[in-house]
Enzyme design. Structure first.
Site, PDB file in Angstrom:
ATOM      1  N   CYS A   2       0.805  -1.373   0.161  1.00  0.00           N
ATOM      2  CA  CYS A   2       0.100   0.019   0.176  1.00  0.00           C
ATOM      3  C   CYS A   2       0.987   1.244  -0.009  1.00  0.00           C
ATOM      4  O   CYS A   2       2.061   1.189   0.256  1.00  0.00           O
ATOM      5  CB  CYS A   2      -0.773  -0.025   1.151  1.00  0.00           C
ATOM      6  SG  CYS A   2      -2.137  -1.340   1.218  1.00  0.00           S
ATOM      7  N   ARG A  27       3.995  -0.532  -5.009  1.00  0.00           N
ATOM      8  CA  ARG A  27       3.637  -0.862  -3.379  1.00  0.00           C
ATOM      9  C   ARG A  27       2.252  -1.822  -3.237  1.00  0.00           C
ATOM     10  O   ARG A  27       2.065  -2.314  -2.186  1.00  0.00           O
ATOM     11  CB  ARG A  27       3.672   0.189  -2.428  1.00  0.00           C
ATOM     12  CG  ARG A  27       4.865   1.165  -2.317  1.00  0.00           C
ATOM     13  CD  ARG A  27       4.757   1.945  -1.433  1.00  0.00           C
ATOM     14  NE  ARG A  27       4.684   1.724  -0.106  1.00  0.00           N
ATOM     15  CZ  ARG A  27       5.660   1.206   0.904  1.00  0.00           C
ATOM     16  NH1 ARG A  27       6.866   1.572   0.483  1.00  0.00           N
ATOM     17  NH2 ARG A  27       5.395   0.812   1.952  1.00  0.00           N
ATOM     18  N   TRP A  74      -2.901  -2.672  -1.674  1.00  0.00           N
ATOM     19  CA  TRP A  74      -2.547  -4.100  -1.942  1.00  0.00           C
ATOM     20  C   TRP A  74      -3.341  -4.623  -0.587  1.00  0.00           C
ATOM     21  O   TRP A  74      -3.020  -4.424   0.426  1.00  0.00           O
ATOM     22  CB  TRP A  74      -1.029  -4.531  -1.621  1.00  0.00           C
ATOM     23  CG  TRP A  74      -0.778  -5.654  -1.933  1.00  0.00           C
ATOM     24  CD1 TRP A  74      -0.351  -6.253  -3.048  1.00  0.00           C
ATOM     25  CD2 TRP A  74      -0.637  -6.832  -1.053  1.00  0.00           C
ATOM     26  NE1 TRP A  74       0.005  -7.550  -2.890  1.00  0.00           N
ATOM     27  CE2 TRP A  74      -0.011  -7.801  -1.701  1.00  0.00           C
ATOM     28  CE3 TRP A  74      -0.875  -6.938   0.389  1.00  0.00           C
ATOM     29  CZ2 TRP A  74      -0.118  -9.080  -1.140  1.00  0.00           C
ATOM     30  CZ3 TRP A  74      -0.555  -8.441   0.858  1.00  0.00           C
ATOM     31  CH2 TRP A  74      -0.195  -9.172   0.203  1.00  0.00           C
ATOM     32  N   ASN A 100      -1.842   2.177   5.761  1.00  0.00           N
ATOM     33  CA  ASN A 100      -1.093   1.054   5.221  1.00  0.00           C
ATOM     34  C   ASN A 100      -0.546   0.124   6.441  1.00  0.00           C
ATOM     35  O   ASN A 100      -0.296   0.851   7.470  1.00  0.00           O
ATOM     36  CB  ASN A 100       0.137   1.748   4.583  1.00  0.00           C
ATOM     37  CG  ASN A 100       1.355   0.752   4.158  1.00  0.00           C
ATOM     38  OD1 ASN A 100       1.164  -0.396   4.340  1.00  0.00           O
ATOM     39  ND2 ASN A 100       2.459   1.447   3.808  1.00  0.00           N
ATOM     40  N   GLY A 101      -0.855  -1.138   6.404  1.00  0.00           N
ATOM     41  CA  GLY A 101      -0.537  -1.798   7.534  1.00  0.00           C
ATOM     42  C   GLY A 101      -1.612  -2.843   7.946  1.00  0.00           C
ATOM     43  O   GLY A 101      -2.821  -2.971   7.147  1.00  0.00           O
ATOM     44  N   GLU A 488      16.989 -18.288  -7.939  1.00  0.00           N
ATOM     45  CA  GLU A 488      16.335 -16.998  -8.170  1.00  0.00           C
ATOM     46  C   GLU A 488      15.922 -16.996  -9.770  1.00  0.00           C
ATOM     47  O   GLU A 488      15.012 -16.260  -9.930  1.00  0.00           O
ATOM     48  CB  GLU A 488      17.780 -16.009  -8.043  1.00  0.00           C
ATOM     49  CG  GLU A 488      17.546 -14.706  -8.306  1.00  0.00           C
ATOM     50  CD  GLU A 488      16.450 -13.845  -7.686  1.00  0.00           C
ATOM     51  OE1 GLU A 488      15.877 -14.558  -6.873  1.00  0.00           O
ATOM     52  OE2 GLU A 488      16.502 -12.779  -7.967  1.00  0.00           O
ATOM     53  N   LYS A 492      12.396 -15.244 -10.665  1.00  0.00           N
ATOM     54  CA  LYS A 492      12.092 -14.347 -11.559  1.00  0.00           C
ATOM     55  C   LYS A 492      11.088 -14.564 -12.385  1.00  0.00           C
ATOM     56  O   LYS A 492      10.088 -13.656 -12.959  1.00  0.00           O
ATOM     57  CB  LYS A 492      13.427 -14.005 -12.192  1.00  0.00           C
ATOM     58  CG  LYS A 492      14.562 -13.227 -11.353  1.00  0.00           C
ATOM     59  CD  LYS A 492      14.333 -11.718 -11.002  1.00  0.00           C
ATOM     60  CE  LYS A 492      13.255 -11.559  -9.813  1.00  0.00           C
ATOM     61  NZ  LYS A 492      13.994 -11.606  -8.628  1.00  0.00           N
ATOM     62  N   GLU A 495       7.368 -14.977 -10.891  1.00  0.00           N
ATOM     63  CA  GLU A 495       6.901 -13.877 -10.636  1.00  0.00           C
ATOM     64  C   GLU A 495       6.170 -13.016 -11.712  1.00  0.00           C
ATOM     65  O   GLU A 495       5.217 -12.274 -11.699  1.00  0.00           O
ATOM     66  CB  GLU A 495       7.474 -13.123  -9.368  1.00  0.00           C
ATOM     67  CG  GLU A 495       8.798 -12.391  -9.859  1.00  0.00           C
ATOM     68  CD  GLU A 495       9.416 -11.759  -8.654  1.00  0.00           C
ATOM     69  OE1 GLU A 495       8.653 -11.194  -7.672  1.00  0.00           O
ATOM     70  OE2 GLU A 495      10.668 -11.694  -8.702  1.00  0.00           O
ATOM     71  N   HIS A 511      16.788 -37.874  -8.497  1.00  0.00           N
ATOM     72  CA  HIS A 511      16.115 -38.116  -7.429  1.00  0.00           C
ATOM     73  C   HIS A 511      14.524 -37.646  -7.316  1.00  0.00           C
ATOM     74  O   HIS A 511      14.009 -37.924  -6.434  1.00  0.00           O
ATOM     75  CB  HIS A 511      16.696 -37.607  -6.102  1.00  0.00           C
ATOM     76  CG  HIS A 511      18.265 -38.113  -6.180  1.00  0.00           C
ATOM     77  ND1 HIS A 511      18.484 -39.271  -5.622  1.00  0.00           N
ATOM     78  CD2 HIS A 511      19.507 -37.305  -6.249  1.00  0.00           C
ATOM     79  CE1 HIS A 511      19.857 -39.551  -5.463  1.00  0.00           C
ATOM     80  NE2 HIS A 511      20.220 -38.252  -5.953  1.00  0.00           N
ATOM     81  N   LYS A 610       5.968  -4.715  -3.934  1.00  0.00           N
ATOM     82  CA  LYS A 610       7.385  -4.435  -3.901  1.00  0.00           C
ATOM     83  C   LYS A 610       7.903  -4.865  -2.609  1.00  0.00           C
ATOM     84  O   LYS A 610       8.716  -5.347  -2.232  1.00  0.00           O
ATOM     85  CB  LYS A 610       7.982  -3.214  -4.494  1.00  0.00           C
ATOM     86  CG  LYS A 610       9.354  -2.879  -4.383  1.00  0.00           C
ATOM     87  CD  LYS A 610      10.085  -3.713  -5.446  1.00  0.00           C
ATOM     88  CE  LYS A 610      11.624  -3.347  -5.269  1.00  0.00           C
ATOM     89  NZ  LYS A 610      12.200  -4.576  -6.105  1.00  0.00           N
TER      90      LYS A 610
HETATM   91  O1  M6R Z   1      12.853  -5.768   0.146  1.00  0.00           O
HETATM   92  P1  M6R Z   1      13.139  -7.059   0.440  1.00  0.00           P
HETATM   93  O2  M6R Z   1      14.818  -7.413  -0.047  1.00  0.00           O
HETATM   94  O3  M6R Z   1      13.202  -7.375   2.081  1.00  0.00           O
HETATM   95  O4  M6R Z   1      12.068  -8.009  -0.052  1.00  0.00           O
HETATM   96  C1  M6R Z   1      12.252  -9.437  -0.110  1.00  0.00           C
HETATM   97  C2  M6R Z   1      11.258 -10.042  -1.006  1.00  0.00           C
HETATM   98  O5  M6R Z   1      10.018  -9.414  -0.815  1.00  0.00           O
HETATM   99  C3  M6R Z   1      11.540  -9.800  -2.665  1.00  0.00           C
HETATM  100  O6  M6R Z   1      12.816 -10.120  -2.877  1.00  0.00           O
HETATM  101  C4  M6R Z   1      10.731 -10.523  -3.498  1.00  0.00           C
HETATM  102  O7  M6R Z   1      10.962 -11.760  -3.212  1.00  0.00           O
HETATM  103  C5  M6R Z   1      10.955  -9.871  -4.832  1.00  0.00           C
HETATM  104  N1  M6R Z   1       9.782  -9.603  -5.609  1.00  0.00           N
HETATM  105  C6  M6R Z   1      11.830 -10.982  -5.779  1.00  0.00           C
HETATM  106  O8  M6R Z   1      11.655 -10.619  -7.034  1.00  0.00           O
END
Ligand code: M6R
Length: 615
Positions: A2, A27, A74, A100-101, A488, A492, A495, A511, A610
């Protein structure tokens, strides 16, 4: 999660709010809304979906004013509907609030309010807060700035949970009240105008003088000034900070997406992560922010790294890098599990939390839990004003500049660069010789150029992305430090393109995972020329024997991979402690171009935000 933007001054608030919301859209982007105060009344506009939808709604049904609050949501409590979009109002309809929260005790408070005659129109926890503030305001003897602040204070004393809020009341037209606990809020100071936002990027186009509010602080903004107090009722000191970046750093520039811009920034961001931190004379790294002497560092006999998502993958890669360079045992923990797992931490354990935003709720909770147990806990953060940066006992800043794309890219490679610096520093205190340290520094100084050369593979990766974009399932494989890079790469892809993808250590294939191999399931192997290259080749053969298509990331000059793989991407040769920084770049580009090919919203993937500031 948010985003909040508020404005009070002599200009039209609407463009400030909409522009700020667009910058905060990363956000959350489930719904958005504004409340503008003019001539003693407040007009509210809301829309489900993006800020563009809200702007369209306002075009059809115009609104203006010089005082306003706004929000991009959000969803946590309540579905994505117009009713649940912020701002929410109290029963008088004259008070409006954005939040927000998460208000954890909202059910109990809601029931109590209903018993006292309040009616609710949404399923959100936020509406409870609006009613609580409104009720306290109704009961106050006067209807002025002081009573609105007092009403906010009284409401906040009743809630359990986290909040960053902004409140306006039609009966107190010259003031906006904000408060925070656990959700960031920054005050922007202009000339006869003031701003409130969840993140400086929303207001940096208007002012670079800001005050980062602390938890349990309440601010009353007026056009000509502001007052900060605490939820408990005392006064609060503050410090005005100057924002280092300007508005252009939070623009896409010539790139179609932030993600692509941020991938391209990596030669500079890895350089910035190292800047001023390498001493050729002492053949070591200098990390003054750790706030630890060499003898304190010498006493460290175990390191714990905690983070979420991409930051967790960087921690896993860091485990290999730091262990191999320093010979100190390293363990990684999901920050989200850290406080519940109750892991035994010995006296000389050094804990790090890793977070780009510095606001991730789970990572912050891990930091607090580790500190509660009496451990020195350091942060590796990008956002210098973040809660984690401020609460940790020291640490290392990434200096990567604002990362706006929801998919983390440049922050990941900055984190890996910092782990290499840490490995060098800790290794030099122990067993690495002066000449080994100097060799490492020489290699690290080449890193920005190697990163730039890897990014030049973009058009080749884009063509490969086009070829495989219709796959329904992807496998990513790597060994040693490239195993977390495989994870990773899979994250990527998942997501931003919504393709099912998973990462494994290459040898785990036989396995169980091998059962997934079909002619339509691409496997991506990270197989640079290293000690396990031949082992990777055997695993690739196992996939090819079952007719699975294979894309390989290899080392420049390699010819073996081309003979057995369908597609090969050759990255520059680099020592083992730098190689993961290079191998992840084609994976970032692959995910990006597949998502573009599929028409996905790269910078704002569905259901994500984010900065994950709720547990
Ligand atoms: O701000 P942060 O590094 O703590 O965020 C952690 C994760 O939420 C963040 O890396 C998330 O997995 C990303 N969307 C990955 O691309």
């Amino acid at each position: 999660m948010c985003g909040i933007v508020a404005y009070i001054g002599s200009s039209n608030a609407l463009p400030v709010l909409l522009d700020g919301l667009r910058r905060l859209e990363y956000r959350g982007y489930d719904s958005a809304g504004v409340a503008l105060l003019q001539s003693g009344r407040i007009d509210v506009r809301k829309a489900v979906g993006r800020i563009a939808n809200l702007a369209e709604e306002i075009e059809k049904n115009p609104v203006s004013g010089q005082i306003g609050i706004s929000h991009t949501r959000w969803a946590t409590h309540g579905a994505v509907t117009r009713e649940n979009a912020h701002p929410h109002s109290d029963r008088s309809g004259r008070l409006h609030l954005v939040h927000n929260g998460v208000i954890e005790n909202y059910q109990t408070l809601r029931e109590q309010l209903i018993e006292r005659g309040h009616e609710f129109h949404s399923q959100t926890d936020t509406e409870v807060l609006a009613h609580l503030v409104g009720e306290a305001f109704e009961q106050s003897a006067t209807q002025d700035k002081g009573s609105l602040v007092e009403a906010v204070r009284s409401a906040l004393r009743q809630v359990i949970g986290t909040y960053g809020i902004s409140v306006v009341h039609a009966d107190v037209p010259g003031v906006i009240v904000g408060a925070r606990r656990g959700s960031p809020l920054v005050l922007g100071i202009g000339k006869d105008e003031h701003f409130l936002a969840s993140d400086v990027s929303a207001i940096v186009a208007h002012t670079r003088d800001v005050v980062y509010l602390n938890d349990y602080e309440i601010v009353a903004l007026q056009a000509e000034g502001f007052e900060i107090s605490t939820v408990s009722g005392g006064g609060a000191g503050f410090q005005i900070s100057r924002v280092e970046f300007d508005a252009s750093s939070v623009d896409k520039g010539k790139y179609p997406h932030y993600m692509l811009k941020e991938i391209h920034e990596q030669p500079n961001t890895v350089r910035d992560a190292m800047r001023g931190r390498l001493s050729l004379e002492e053949a070591t790294a200098k990390l003054g922010g750790l706030n630890m002497t060499n003898s304190e560092l010498r006493a460290v006999d175990r390191i714990v790294l905690a983070g979420c998502g991409t930051a967790f993958h960087s921690a896993m890669t860091g485990e290999y890098i730091i262990e191999s360079l320093s010979h100190i045992p390293v363990e990684c923990e999901f920050a989200s599990e850290f406080r519940y797992r109750n892991i035994p931490l010995q006296r000389d354990t050094l804990a790090f939390v890793i977070s780009q935003s510095g606001e991730t709720a789970d990572t912050l909770a891990a930091l607090r839990e580790s500190q509660r147990k009496g451990h020195r806990t350091l942060g590796i953060c990008n956002n210098v004003a973040s809660t984690i940066a401020r609460e940790s006992d020291g640490g290392v800043y990434m200096h990567a500049g604002p990362e706006i794309g929801v998919a983390a890219t440049k922050s990941f490679t900055s984190q890996l660069t910092i782990f290499t610096l840490l490995g060098l520093l800790l290794g030099r205190i122990r067993h690495l010789s002066h000449s080994e340290g100097r060799d490492m520094i020489a290699q690290m100084e080449k890193l920005p150029d190697l990163v730039a050369r890897t990014i030049e593979l973009e058009s080749q990766v884009a063509a490969i992305a086009k070829k495989y974009a219709q796959a329904k399932n992807f496998l990513f494989m790597g060994r040693q430090a490239h195993y977390p890079i495989a994870l990773e790469g899979a994250l990527k892809l998942k997501e931003i393109s919504y393709i099912s993808a998973s990462g494994y250590p290459s040898a785990e294939l036989k396995h169980g995972v091998i059962a997934l191999i079909t002619e339509d399931t691409p496997s991506l192997f990270i197989a640079p020329r290293d000690a396990v290259f031949e082992k990777n080749i055997s695993n690739i053969e196992e996939v090819k024997a079952r007719k699975g298509p294979v894309i390989a990331i290899g080392t420049e000059g390699d010819t073996a991979l081309k003979k057995i793989c369908d597609d090969v991407i050759l990255i520059p040769d680099a020592p083992h402690y730098l190689s993961p920084i290079l191998s992840v770049i084609p994976l970032q580009l692959l995910a990006y171009y597949i998502a573009v090919e599929l028409g996905c919203d790269v910078d704002k993937p569905r259901n994500l935000a984010k900065s994950v500031t709720v547990e």
